[in-house]
Scaffold this motif. Structure first.
Motif, PDB file in Angstrom:
ATOM      1  N   PHE A  66     -20.920   1.157  91.128  1.00  0.00           N
ATOM      2  CA  PHE A  66     -20.715   2.213  90.140  1.00  0.00           C
ATOM      3  C   PHE A  66     -19.379   2.918  90.381  1.00  0.00           C
ATOM      4  O   PHE A  66     -18.618   3.183  89.445  1.00  0.00           O
ATOM      5  N   GLY A  69     -16.439   1.002  89.180  1.00  0.00           N
ATOM      6  CA  GLY A  69     -16.363   0.804  87.738  1.00  0.00           C
ATOM      7  C   GLY A  69     -16.894  -0.535  87.267  1.00  0.00           C
ATOM      8  O   GLY A  69     -16.687  -0.910  86.114  1.00  0.00           O
ATOM      9  N   ASP A  72     -21.581   0.616  84.241  1.00  0.00           N
ATOM     10  CA  ASP A  72     -21.468   1.943  83.628  1.00  0.00           C
ATOM     11  C   ASP A  72     -22.637   2.821  84.079  1.00  0.00           C
ATOM     12  O   ASP A  72     -23.513   2.392  84.826  1.00  0.00           O
ATOM     13  N   GLU A  73     -22.641   4.076  83.609  1.00  0.00           N
ATOM     14  CA  GLU A  73     -23.634   5.046  84.067  1.00  0.00           C
ATOM     15  C   GLU A  73     -25.043   4.660  83.656  1.00  0.00           C
ATOM     16  O   GLU A  73     -25.995   4.819  84.432  1.00  0.00           O
ATOM     17  N   ASP A  74     -25.213   4.150  82.442  1.00  0.00           N
ATOM     18  CA  ASP A  74     -26.551   3.755  81.986  1.00  0.00           C
ATOM     19  C   ASP A  74     -27.116   2.630  82.855  1.00  0.00           C
ATOM     20  O   ASP A  74     -28.286   2.663  83.261  1.00  0.00           O
ATOM     21  N   GLU A  75     -26.287   1.641  83.121  1.00  0.00           N
ATOM     22  CA  GLU A  75     -26.714   0.529  83.970  1.00  0.00           C
ATOM     23  C   GLU A  75     -27.027   1.028  85.382  1.00  0.00           C
ATOM     24  O   GLU A  75     -28.006   0.611  85.998  1.00  0.00           O
ATOM     25  N   TYR A  76     -26.195   1.942  85.887  1.00  0.00           N
ATOM     26  CA  TYR A  76     -26.409   2.502  87.221  1.00  0.00           C
ATOM     27  C   TYR A  76     -27.753   3.218  87.297  1.00  0.00           C
ATOM     28  O   TYR A  76     -28.535   2.982  88.206  1.00  0.00           O
TER      29      TYR A  76
END
Length: 96
Positions: A66, A69, A72-76
């Motif tokens: 994460f 990069g 992304d935040e949703d995947e994280y």
């Protein structure tokens, strides 16, 4: 009245008998220390505690991906919730 010195002079156990309770106290304390460091880790698996400190722990790798990069935040957050359910970390390591 028999004293320890008289018993030793008569061929009895002598003052060495005082070392036996000391020996067993050291053995019992050693067992308790070993159990506390391995089995009695506040209900946690001792092998899991080592994995959490590891460079290759799942949460560590996810955090690095994460931060770099790669995800992304949703995947994280999705992967973090799955890992928390599986490893039972209770939100430890979650980014806000």
């Amino acid at each position: 009245m028999n004293t320890l010195a008289q018993t030793w002079a008569d061929g009895g156990p002598g003052p060495w008998i005082l070392l036996f309770p000391l020996f067993w106290a050291v053995v019992v304390i050693g067992v308790v220390i070993v159990l506390r460091r391995t089995v009695w880790r506040h209900g946690r698996n001792p092998w899991q505690a080592r994995a959490e400190r590891s460079e290759h722990a799942p949460l560590t790798l996810l955090g690095r991906r994460f931060a770099a990069g790669e995800i992304d935040e949703d995947e994280y957050r999705r992967r973090l919730s799955i890992l928390e359910e599986r490893f039972g970390t209770g939100g430890k390591g979650a980014a806000t």
